[in-house]
Design an enzyme around this catalytic site. Sequence first.
Site, PDB file in Angstrom:
ATOM      1  CG  HIS A 125      -2.454   0.574   5.010  1.00 41.42           C
ATOM      2  ND1 HIS A 125      -2.593  -0.096   3.806  1.00 41.42           N
ATOM      3  CD2 HIS A 125      -1.533  -0.374   5.755  1.00 41.42           C
ATOM      4  CE1 HIS A 125      -1.778  -1.126   3.815  1.00 41.42           C
ATOM      5  NE2 HIS A 125      -1.225  -1.362   4.972  1.00 41.42           N
ATOM      6  CG  ASP A 137      -0.146  -5.201   4.177  1.00 37.55           C
ATOM      7  OD1 ASP A 137      -0.406  -4.156   4.878  1.00 37.55           O
ATOM      8  OD2 ASP A 137       0.984  -5.380   3.934  1.00 37.55           O
ATOM      9  CD  GLU A 170       1.795   0.533   4.788  1.00 36.43           C
ATOM     10  OE1 GLU A 170       2.575   0.217   5.566  1.00 36.43           O
ATOM     11  OE2 GLU A 170       1.544  -0.062   3.738  1.00 36.43           O
ATOM     12  CD  GLU A 197       0.881  -2.470   7.704  1.00 38.25           C
ATOM     13  OE1 GLU A 197      -0.236  -2.893   7.500  1.00 38.25           O
ATOM     14  OE2 GLU A 197       1.863  -2.338   6.743  1.00 38.25           O
TER      15      GLU A 197
END
Length: 206
Positions: A125, A137, A170, A197
């Site tokens: 994402h 992240d 996300e 992820e």
Amino acid sequence: MSRLNALFLTLAVALGLALLAGRPPAPRPADAPTEAFSAIRALVDVGVIARSPHPVGSPENAQVRDYLVLRMNALGLSPEVRPDFGFRRIDRVSQPVFLGGAVENIVGVLPGRDRSAPALAIMAHYDSVPNSPGAADDAAGVATALEIARILRAGPPPMRDVIFVITDGEEAGLLGAQAFFSGDPMARRIGFLVNMEARGGGGLVQ
């Protein structure tokens, strides 16, 4: 040497070997062979994606989206931005919580030799939380997907299609993934998925 000392020595050697075996390989430089994964090449994309916080719906997130479309086009993935609306109900609290919002997933395909075979999907994402640039992240996951695409393009066509699914929203509650897997016709072609992820900084780990 006593048996106890021999046992401790054996355990120490085994622990040392296990630690050595578990170490990640050294990052390859930017001039690594085309068939090799280069963390330094991927780090260039991380630097662009994670230049600033870019939560879903923000102008900064739109800039990241446009950059990824350009990169995926350069890699021959023919990317499409797929506007959608993600919606989820969470029942893990005393009262249900409803999450929803507009998202813009990016989907590109590297054609394989057998277009009818179930496809492999690589997913990450591109949005971040509001107070972080999201380098780990999940800019790292997106950059890894782009480097994988580059490696695959440098070799013979894969046996089956490889679908690159770069989701949005996300951090707002898996909204992009929910929208893609609940309604996008491309999702029905996927036979196996690798979700890159980040683990995050807390919570349950599986």
